[in-house]
Design a protein around this motif. Sequence first.
Motif, PDB file in Angstrom:
ATOM      1  N   VAL A  44      -1.604  36.394 -19.910  1.00 60.03           N
ATOM      2  CA  VAL A  44      -3.060  36.303 -19.887  1.00 60.03           C
ATOM      3  C   VAL A  44      -3.663  37.679 -20.137  1.00 60.03           C
ATOM      4  N   LEU A  61     -11.896  35.344 -13.813  1.00 58.93           N
ATOM      5  CA  LEU A  61     -11.172  34.175 -14.280  1.00 58.93           C
ATOM      6  C   LEU A  61     -10.788  33.281 -13.107  1.00 58.93           C
ATOM      7  N   GLN A  62     -11.082  31.980 -13.247  1.00 56.30           N
ATOM      8  CA  GLN A  62     -10.757  31.004 -12.212  1.00 56.30           C
ATOM      9  C   GLN A  62      -9.723  30.029 -12.768  1.00 56.30           C
ATOM     10  N   LEU A  63      -8.520  30.048 -12.183  1.00 54.83           N
ATOM     11  CA  LEU A  63      -7.430  29.180 -12.616  1.00 54.83           C
ATOM     12  C   LEU A  63      -7.230  28.045 -11.626  1.00 54.83           C
ATOM     13  N   VAL A  67      -1.675  26.997 -10.174  1.00 55.13           N
ATOM     14  CA  VAL A  67      -1.197  28.043 -11.074  1.00 55.13           C
ATOM     15  C   VAL A  67      -0.724  29.236 -10.248  1.00 55.13           C
ATOM     16  N   ARG A  90       2.740  27.562 -14.406  1.00 50.88           N
ATOM     17  CA  ARG A  90       2.302  26.284 -13.857  1.00 50.88           C
ATOM     18  C   ARG A  90       3.321  25.218 -14.233  1.00 50.88           C
ATOM     19  N   LEU A  94       0.011  24.091 -19.155  1.00 49.42           N
ATOM     20  CA  LEU A  94      -1.437  24.141 -18.942  1.00 49.42           C
ATOM     21  C   LEU A  94      -2.198  22.997 -19.608  1.00 49.42           C
ATOM     22  N   THR A  97      -5.415  21.087 -18.135  1.00 51.02           N
ATOM     23  CA  THR A  97      -5.997  21.806 -16.993  1.00 51.02           C
ATOM     24  C   THR A  97      -7.356  22.401 -17.368  1.00 51.02           C
ATOM     25  N   GLU A  98      -8.191  22.578 -16.372  1.00 49.98           N
ATOM     26  CA  GLU A  98      -9.523  23.163 -16.579  1.00 49.98           C
ATOM     27  C   GLU A  98      -9.519  24.610 -16.114  1.00 49.98           C
ATOM     28  N   ILE A  99      -9.996  25.505 -16.965  1.00 50.36           N
ATOM     29  CA  ILE A  99     -10.082  26.933 -16.669  1.00 50.36           C
ATOM     30  C   ILE A  99     -11.541  27.351 -16.814  1.00 50.36           C
ATOM     31  N   SER A 100     -12.015  28.164 -15.892  1.00 47.98           N
ATOM     32  CA  SER A 100     -13.422  28.564 -15.923  1.00 47.98           C
ATOM     33  C   SER A 100     -13.552  30.066 -15.687  1.00 47.98           C
ATOM     34  N   SER A 133     -16.668  26.580 -18.493  1.00 50.88           N
ATOM     35  CA  SER A 133     -15.291  26.133 -18.334  1.00 50.88           C
ATOM     36  C   SER A 133     -14.836  25.358 -19.566  1.00 50.88           C
TER      37      SER A 133
END
Length: 271
Positions: A44, A61-63, A67, A90, A94, A97-100, A133
């Motif tokens: 990342v 970053l919000q995982l 994760v 993970r 991935l 999955t939702e990442i925001s 996101s």
Amino acid sequence: MRVLMIRALSCLAVFLGLVAAASAHEVRPAYLELVQQDAESWDVLFKVPAAGEDLRFGLYLQLPADVERIGPPKSEFSGRAHIERSRIRRPGGLDGTEISVDGLSGTLTDVLVRVERADGTSQVVRLKPDSPSFVVEPVPGRLQIAATYIGLGIEHILLGIDHLLFVLALLILVQGTHKLIVTITAFTVAHSITLAGASLGFLNVPGAPVEACIALSIVFVATEIVHGRNGQPGLTARRPWIVAFAFGLLHGFGFAGALHEIGLPQTDIPL
């Protein structure tokens, strides 16, 4: 009265041009890159705009909760950005999955996201304050990547007051449809030459002098407007394509600098 109006417009262009030197491309997008290493682990890179060497934008970053971070992240200030690198894992990967990005809704900044898989396919998404996101897609298409960069390019033009003012001044100065077409074409060709050269790594010019020269280009054509209305037409009125081409090179460097700050992936440059 007409002369006074032209002078007022020219003064406004000069003022806004100086403002553009300070603010053009200042609302810089952040850049998030996830590169797949194997079925479950990813590298990342999160690049956030910064002011100075110790102050960065409040974007985080919000995982997903499942994760796992492998080791502590490595971070540094580089140029006008704060860069953080880490590796995550993970189970199952991935996909889906939702990442925001936390804090995005309180800024004017966008985040350009690039997800690169081991098989060479990639997903490019643009996060905005009203949509902070995204969901990692199993099979992204190149059409989506092209649409994302086209959107960035259009917004660069619409929000780039420096480019708009320069073209507006050309419209005021140039008389005749044929001459106008040639002038705009010269600007576009020059803009494309330096944009391509800088994006491909053949040309490298510091951003601050370029932005200052872009502002000066607006001052120059604004002055030409005033002289032309006073019966003293300058070079822009006589040979507008020469001026448009010369300053178009500078404006292309400005756009290339914005792409460089985003972190345009080398594999996506031809697209």
